[in-house]
Design a protein around this motif. Structure first.
Motif, PDB file in Angstrom:
ATOM      1  N   MET A  16       1.162   6.956  11.535  1.00  0.00           N
ATOM      2  CA  MET A  16       2.288   6.312  10.866  1.00  0.00           C
ATOM      3  C   MET A  16       1.969   6.151   9.379  1.00  0.00           C
ATOM      4  SD  MET A  16       4.148   2.708  11.835  1.00  0.00           S
ATOM      5  CE  MET A  16       2.703   1.672  11.524  1.00  0.00           C
ATOM      6  N   LYS A  17       2.877   6.607   8.534  1.00  0.00           N
ATOM      7  CA  LYS A  17       2.687   6.498   7.104  1.00  0.00           C
ATOM      8  C   LYS A  17       3.219   5.158   6.596  1.00  0.00           C
ATOM      9  CE  LYS A  17       2.760  11.442   6.147  1.00  0.00           C
ATOM     10  NZ  LYS A  17       3.396  12.535   5.371  1.00  0.00           N
ATOM     11  N   LEU A  18       2.462   4.536   5.690  1.00  0.00           N
ATOM     12  CA  LEU A  18       2.820   3.230   5.151  1.00  0.00           C
ATOM     13  C   LEU A  18       3.250   3.352   3.690  1.00  0.00           C
ATOM     14  CD1 LEU A  18       0.005   0.945   6.615  1.00  0.00           C
ATOM     15  CD2 LEU A  18       2.285   1.378   7.528  1.00  0.00           C
ATOM     16  N   GLY A  19       4.363   2.701   3.364  1.00  0.00           N
ATOM     17  CA  GLY A  19       4.896   2.787   2.017  1.00  0.00           C
ATOM     18  C   GLY A  19       4.866   1.460   1.276  1.00  0.00           C
ATOM     19  N   LEU A  20       4.813   1.562  -0.043  1.00  0.00           N
ATOM     20  CA  LEU A  20       4.875   0.411  -0.942  1.00  0.00           C
ATOM     21  C   LEU A  20       6.308   0.252  -1.430  1.00  0.00           C
ATOM     22  CD1 LEU A  20       3.342  -1.698  -2.842  1.00  0.00           C
ATOM     23  CD2 LEU A  20       3.325   0.146  -4.529  1.00  0.00           C
ATOM     24  N   PHE A  21       6.880  -0.932  -1.251  1.00  0.00           N
ATOM     25  CA  PHE A  21       8.218  -1.216  -1.771  1.00  0.00           C
ATOM     26  C   PHE A  21       8.081  -1.780  -3.182  1.00  0.00           C
ATOM     27  CE2 PHE A  21      12.314  -3.722  -1.691  1.00  0.00           C
ATOM     28  CZ  PHE A  21      13.134  -2.600  -1.680  1.00  0.00           C
ATOM     29  N   THR A  22       8.912  -1.308  -4.107  1.00  0.00           N
ATOM     30  CA  THR A  22       8.659  -1.600  -5.517  1.00  0.00           C
ATOM     31  C   THR A  22       9.474  -2.753  -6.090  1.00  0.00           C
ATOM     32  OG1 THR A  22      10.311  -0.016  -6.345  1.00  0.00           O
ATOM     33  CG2 THR A  22       8.096   0.827  -5.889  1.00  0.00           C
ATOM     34  N   SER A  23      10.305  -3.402  -5.289  1.00  0.00           N
ATOM     35  CA  SER A  23      11.108  -4.511  -5.811  1.00  0.00           C
ATOM     36  C   SER A  23      10.230  -5.600  -6.421  1.00  0.00           C
ATOM     37  CB  SER A  23      11.971  -5.112  -4.701  1.00  0.00           C
ATOM     38  OG  SER A  23      12.605  -6.285  -5.120  1.00  0.00           O
ATOM     39  N   GLY A  24       9.101  -5.868  -5.808  1.00  0.00           N
ATOM     40  CA  GLY A  24       8.211  -6.914  -6.300  1.00  0.00           C
ATOM     41  C   GLY A  24       7.539  -6.588  -7.618  1.00  0.00           C
ATOM     42  N   TYR A  25       7.652  -5.339  -8.070  1.00  0.00           N
ATOM     43  CA  TYR A  25       7.006  -4.894  -9.308  1.00  0.00           C
ATOM     44  C   TYR A  25       7.961  -4.880 -10.495  1.00  0.00           C
ATOM     45  CZ  TYR A  25       2.627  -3.455  -7.084  1.00  0.00           C
ATOM     46  OH  TYR A  25       1.414  -3.447  -6.431  1.00  0.00           O
ATOM     47  N   GLN A  26       9.122  -5.507 -10.364  1.00  0.00           N
ATOM     48  CA  GLN A  26      10.129  -5.385 -11.417  1.00  0.00           C
ATOM     49  C   GLN A  26       9.715  -6.048 -12.729  1.00  0.00           C
ATOM     50  OE1 GLN A  26      13.693  -8.249 -10.396  1.00  0.00           O
ATOM     51  NE2 GLN A  26      12.816  -7.478  -8.480  1.00  0.00           N
ATOM     52  N   ARG A  27       8.698  -6.904 -12.710  1.00  0.00           N
ATOM     53  CA  ARG A  27       8.192  -7.508 -13.948  1.00  0.00           C
ATOM     54  C   ARG A  27       6.950  -6.787 -14.472  1.00  0.00           C
ATOM     55  NH1 ARG A  27       8.442 -13.881 -12.032  1.00  0.00           N
ATOM     56  NH2 ARG A  27      10.730 -14.040 -11.844  1.00  0.00           N
ATOM     57  N   GLU A  28       6.562  -5.719 -13.815  1.00  0.00           N
ATOM     58  CA  GLU A  28       5.347  -4.982 -14.168  1.00  0.00           C
ATOM     59  C   GLU A  28       5.702  -3.628 -14.781  1.00  0.00           C
ATOM     60  OE1 GLU A  28       2.128  -6.223 -13.564  1.00  0.00           O
ATOM     61  OE2 GLU A  28       3.231  -8.054 -13.074  1.00  0.00           O
ATOM     62  N   PRO A  29       4.774  -3.033 -15.528  1.00  0.00           N
ATOM     63  CA  PRO A  29       4.997  -1.660 -15.998  1.00  0.00           C
ATOM     64  C   PRO A  29       5.178  -0.717 -14.817  1.00  0.00           C
ATOM     65  CG  PRO A  29       3.134  -2.664 -17.141  1.00  0.00           C
ATOM     66  CD  PRO A  29       3.497  -3.588 -16.013  1.00  0.00           C
ATOM     67  N   VAL A  30       5.998   0.282 -15.003  1.00  0.00           N
ATOM     68  CA  VAL A  30       6.315   1.181 -13.901  1.00  0.00           C
ATOM     69  C   VAL A  30       5.066   1.871 -13.360  1.00  0.00           C
ATOM     70  CG1 VAL A  30       6.869   3.109 -15.460  1.00  0.00           C
ATOM     71  CG2 VAL A  30       7.857   3.044 -13.164  1.00  0.00           C
ATOM     72  N   GLU A  31       4.079   2.147 -14.221  1.00  0.00           N
ATOM     73  CA  GLU A  31       2.883   2.855 -13.770  1.00  0.00           C
ATOM     74  C   GLU A  31       2.088   2.051 -12.749  1.00  0.00           C
ATOM     75  OE1 GLU A  31      -0.803   5.531 -15.593  1.00  0.00           O
ATOM     76  OE2 GLU A  31       0.534   4.417 -16.942  1.00  0.00           O
ATOM     77  N   HIS A  32       2.171   0.713 -12.808  1.00  0.00           N
ATOM     78  CA  HIS A  32       1.413  -0.106 -11.873  1.00  0.00           C
ATOM     79  C   HIS A  32       1.774   0.192 -10.426  1.00  0.00           C
ATOM     80  CE1 HIS A  32       0.168  -3.600 -14.788  1.00  0.00           C
ATOM     81  NE2 HIS A  32      -0.191  -2.411 -15.213  1.00  0.00           N
TER      82      HIS A  32
END
Length: 279
Positions: free
Chosen positions: A1-17
């Motif tokens: 099973m492949k696991l993914g990172l959801f990016t909503s929590g990174y909206q205050r961070e640089p996109v590269e993070h």
């Protein structure tokens, strides 16, 4: 099973993070939240997707799923006038175009709250008409359109495996598929396993997090009441090879990197225990 990172929590961070962390913490892919500042569809369609695709290639992390914001202002295709519904349909088509340009396999949508005074018949008619308008666009793009049930705290439209089953009967298309965010069945005492039994091959994707059982808050795996180790055993025995995004949202905005690391470490450990206990 492949696991993914959801990016909503990174909206205050640089996109590269988002890509750095997905690579260094051991995520397999990114499920990209379609909001500003990083991935609002009109921005992507106007200015291009070069930065996101470049970062995806640099860190070896594919953007597999695009998830636009459809549960809050200004877009909810289940609420408002017919003109507003049509505007939302066109917006979702823009989202699918952006997803295609990013190389995504799928666009993920949800049917949000339809209003307190709306009848079940009117809700169903609006839902089916909307999906019938969206599915041909997904088919033309060669893309999956994933419909996510929400919790009853969030929606009165699609909240269960039975709702999804009925949708697939009304809108038959290989492009339209379903998923299970495990919080939705858990808070309403529905079986998570029933999603697999009822939906069969239409069961395409998962959101795996933890839950208190009494609200729609998404918690780091291992920090709530959901029986996640047992779920990992079950997924192993069912031979589930689909994708599962760890959908941490705005609860962890202050330190998304810390919690993204903890979340996958906890879930990987549960998966390893599931492997050791599987027959």
């Amino acid at each position: 099973m492949k696991l993914g990172l959801f990016t909503s929590g990174y909206q205050r961070e640089p996109v590269e993070h988002m890509f750095q962390d997905a690579a260094r913490f051991g995520y397999d892919y990114i499920e990209l939240w379609g909001g500003r500042p990083h991935a609002y569809p009109p921005d992507l369609n106007r200015y291009g997707t070069q930065e996101l695709r470049s970062l995806s290639d640099r860190y070896g992390i594919p953007i597999s799923i695009f998830t636009p914001e459809l549960n809050a202002y200004p877009y909810n295709f289940m609420l408002g006038t017919e003109t507003q519904r049509q505007s939302c349909v066109e917006y979702i088509k823009q989202c699918m175009d952006a997803a295609s340009a990013l190389g995504c396999q799928a666009t993920l949508i949800s049917a949000a709250h339809a209003g307190n005074l709306t009848s079940r018949e009117a809700i169903w008619d609006r839902l089916v008409r909307t999906l019938q308008e969206l599915v041909p666009h997904a088919e033309r793009l060669g893309q999956k359109l994933i419909l996510e049930p929400l919790t009853p705290y969030e929606s009165n439209t699609v909240t269960s495996a039975n709702d999804l089953y009925s949708v697939f009967q009304a809108v038959p298309s290989e492009a339209l598929v379903g998923m299970c965010d495990v919080v939705a069945p858990f808070v309403q005492h529905e079986s998570i396993s029933a999603y697999f039994d009822k939906l069969g091959q239409k069961m395409y994707h998962m959101h795996i997090v933890d839950s208190s059982g009494s609200d729609d808050v998404h918690l780091v795996p291992g920090e709530g009441r959901l029986p996640l180790p047992e779920l990992m055993y079950e997924l192993k025995e069912r031979d589930y090879h689909g994708s599962a995004t760890i959908e941490l949202v705005t609860n962890y905005l202050n330190e998304p990197r810390f919690y993204a690391r903890r979340a996958i470490q906890n879930l990987r450990q549960m998966m390893q225990e599931g492997d050791s206990h599987a027959y």
